[in-house]
Design an enzyme around this catalytic site. Structure first.
Site, PDB file in Angstrom:
ATOM      1  N   SER A 281     -32.503   0.291  -1.965  1.00 19.14           N
ATOM      2  CA  SER A 281     -31.368  -0.576  -1.614  1.00 19.14           C
ATOM      3  C   SER A 281     -30.674  -1.032  -2.896  1.00 19.14           C
ATOM      4  O   SER A 281     -31.205  -0.871  -3.996  1.00 19.14           O
ATOM      5  CB  SER A 281     -31.922  -1.793  -0.867  1.00 19.14           C
TER       6      SER A 281
ATOM      7  N   TYR B 191     -36.929  -8.799   1.994  1.00 14.92           N
ATOM      8  CA  TYR B 191     -36.308  -7.464   2.050  1.00 14.92           C
ATOM      9  C   TYR B 191     -36.182  -6.894   0.642  1.00 14.92           C
ATOM     10  O   TYR B 191     -36.605  -5.764   0.362  1.00 14.92           O
ATOM     11  CB  TYR B 191     -34.937  -7.566   2.725  1.00 14.92           C
TER      12      TYR B 191
END
Ligand code: NAP
Length: 237
Positions: A146, A159
């Site tokens: 990410s 996350y």
């Protein structure tokens, strides 16, 4: 352009978003795809689309990565062994966003849930599948990272931490497998992509400003077929 004929590829989170597009793309290029996910209806719809397009018949493996134990992953590996005898590709794609909250206020159960799905599950699944992948003449493991996997950013919480760890796991595994196996291990950062997760992360933004998953598939195909190892690629570079 990318030959995946006769390749057996497992995709996690194959029922929606990027995983759905990746599964269909791999099938379009000749692979037999194992669709792993938690919502059977979504997996069935991907299965049907692959069948209707005339691509190699897919397989469905429903599993909830939150509750799955090491035993469940062993069972999955045994099933793959019986059905296919090997595994050529593994795309770790499933993940959840959790909440965007300061660490100080981060809900502890939510923290465990994100870590279980985003980090522990890919570890357990990889561990269970390595023997099958060693039987491939040319195997590829792709982890999904990410934008928040290399530089911490306020509020991205569990996350972001899970994605930092995914990059680390990719590097460790790539180094461990490089000299004595034919398994390559890399990561891919999709960038901003029009999915349910992106909409949840940016509720005030227009989803039409970012590309749909189908538009970012070339690096996924590249990582499934090229011989690079230990690299972190951006899907939209
Ligand atoms: N979209 C972006 O802009 C973006 C940016 C950077 C990184 N990523 C990464 O790209 C990957 C795919 O994201 P996405 O945007 O496509 O997300 P998404 O649309 O929310 O899809 C996530 C997929 O993971 C599955 N999943 C979630 N929890 C699961 C569980 N407990 N067990 C089994 N499957 C589970 C979902 O299944 P259900 O549909 O059944 O819930 C769904 O198929 C993720 O690793 C994400 O972190 C996305």
């Amino acid at each position: 352009m990318y030959k995946l004929t006769d390749r057996i590829i497992l995709v996690t989170g194959a029922g929606d978003g990027i995983g759905r597009a990746a599964a269909k793309t791999f099938a379009e290029n000749g692979a037999t795809v194992i669709l792993l996910g938690r919502t059977i209806k979504k997996l069935e719809s991907v299965y049907d689309e692959i069948e209707q397009a005339g691509h190699p018949q897919a397989a469905i493996y429903p599993i909830d990565l939150e509750g799955a134990t090491a035993h469940d992953y062993e069972q999955l590996a045994n099933t793959l062994d019986k059905e296919f005898g090997r595994l050529d590709g593994l795309l770790h794609n499933a993940a959840i966003l959790g909440t965007l909250t300061p660490l100080e206020l981060y809900d502890i159960n939510q923290w465990y849930k994100v870590m279980q799905i985003n980090l522990n599950a890919p570890f357990l699944l990889t561990k269970a599948c390595l023997n099958l992948m060693k039987r491939s003449s040319d195997a590829s493991i792709i982890f999904t990272s990410s934008d928040v996997s290399k530089q911490g950013k306020a509020y991205w919480g569990a996350y972001s931490v899970s994605k930092f760890a995914i990059e680390g796991m990719m590097q460790i595994l790539a180094d461990e497998l490089e000299s004595n196996t034919k398994i390559r291990v890399n990561s891919i950062n999709p960038g901003d992509v029009r999915t349910a997760m992106w909409a949840a992360a940016y509720p005030a933004k227009d989803t039409n400003t970012v590309p749909p998953p189908e538009k970012i598939m070339s690096q996924y195909l590249y990582l499934m077929t090229s011989d690079i190892n230990g690299k972190a690629l951006n899907a939209q570079d």
